[in-house]
Design a protein around this motif. Structure first.
Motif, short mmCIF file in Angstrom:
data_model
loop_
_atom_site.label_atom_id
_atom_site.label_comp_id
_atom_site.label_asym_id
_atom_site.label_seq_id
_atom_site.Cartn_x
_atom_site.Cartn_y
_atom_site.Cartn_z
N THR A 140 0.85 -1.18 0.00
CA THR A 140 0.00 0.00 0.00
C THR A 140 0.89 1.23 0.00
O THR A 140 1.90 1.27 0.70
CB THR A 140 -0.88 0.00 1.26
N SER A 141 0.51 2.24 -0.75
CA SER A 141 1.31 3.46 -0.77
C SER A 141 1.17 4.18 0.58
O SER A 141 0.19 3.98 1.32
CB SER A 141 0.85 4.38 -1.90
N ILE A 142 2.12 5.04 0.86
CA ILE A 142 2.12 5.75 2.14
C ILE A 142 0.89 6.64 2.30
O ILE A 142 0.25 6.62 3.35
CB ILE A 142 3.44 6.54 2.32
N PRO A 143 0.50 7.42 1.28
CA PRO A 143 -0.73 8.23 1.45
C PRO A 143 -1.98 7.38 1.67
O PRO A 143 -2.84 7.73 2.49
CB PRO A 143 -0.84 9.01 0.14
N THR A 144 -2.08 6.24 0.98
CA THR A 144 -3.24 5.36 1.18
C THR A 144 -3.24 4.81 2.59
O THR A 144 -4.28 4.75 3.26
CB THR A 144 -3.23 4.22 0.16
N TYR A 201 -1.90 6.16 5.25
CA TYR A 201 -2.24 7.26 6.15
C TYR A 201 -3.75 7.50 6.16
O TYR A 201 -4.35 7.66 7.22
CB TYR A 201 -1.49 8.52 5.74
N ARG A 202 -4.37 7.52 4.97
CA ARG A 202 -5.83 7.73 4.90
C ARG A 202 -6.58 6.61 5.62
O ARG A 202 -7.57 6.85 6.31
CB ARG A 202 -6.27 7.81 3.44
N GLN A 203 -6.09 5.38 5.48
CA GLN A 203 -6.75 4.26 6.14
C GLN A 203 -6.60 4.35 7.66
O GLN A 203 -7.55 4.06 8.40
CB GLN A 203 -6.17 2.94 5.64
N VAL A 204 -5.43 4.78 8.13
CA VAL A 204 -5.23 4.94 9.57
C VAL A 204 -6.16 6.01 10.12
O VAL A 204 -6.81 5.82 11.16
CB VAL A 204 -3.75 5.28 9.88
N VAL A 205 -6.25 7.14 9.44
CA VAL A 205 -7.12 8.23 9.89
C VAL A 205 -8.58 7.77 9.89
O VAL A 205 -9.34 8.05 10.83
CB VAL A 205 -6.93 9.48 9.00
#
Length: 89
Positions: free
Chosen positions: A26-30, A32-36
């Motif tokens: 998974t890409s880093i921005p994806t 991060y969005r999933q964590v948020v």
């Protein structure tokens, strides 16, 4: 209905195909969005609940400290009594 052995168990080819789907990173921005998104689902405790939980945990920890200390003291005295720890010269 009976399933033949060749259909019941996946072969090495099917395992590789299945693994290929799960090995993708998974890409880093994806990520991060999933964590948020997951953190938004969390039900955070109120301040009153937090204070209550804090005191419950502190009382439990103090009780456990007292229990372990008493057992340590008791077993220490028992060992000294059994092996004559107060030897005189």
């Amino acid at each position: 209905m009976r399933v033949s052995d060749s259909k019941a168990v996946s072969g090495p080819r099917e395992d590789r195909e299945r693994r290929r789907d799960t090995d993708k990173r998974t890409s880093i921005p994806t990520f991060y969005r999933q964590v948020v998104a997951e953190l938004r689902k969390v039900v955070w405790p109120t301040q009153e609940q937090l204070v209550t939980y804090f005191f419950v945990v502190m009382v439990f920890v103090l009780v456990m400290i007292a229990l372990v200390s008493a057992l340590d003291l008791g077993f220490g005295k028992l060992v000294f009594w059994m092996f004559g720890g107060g030897g005189t010269q």
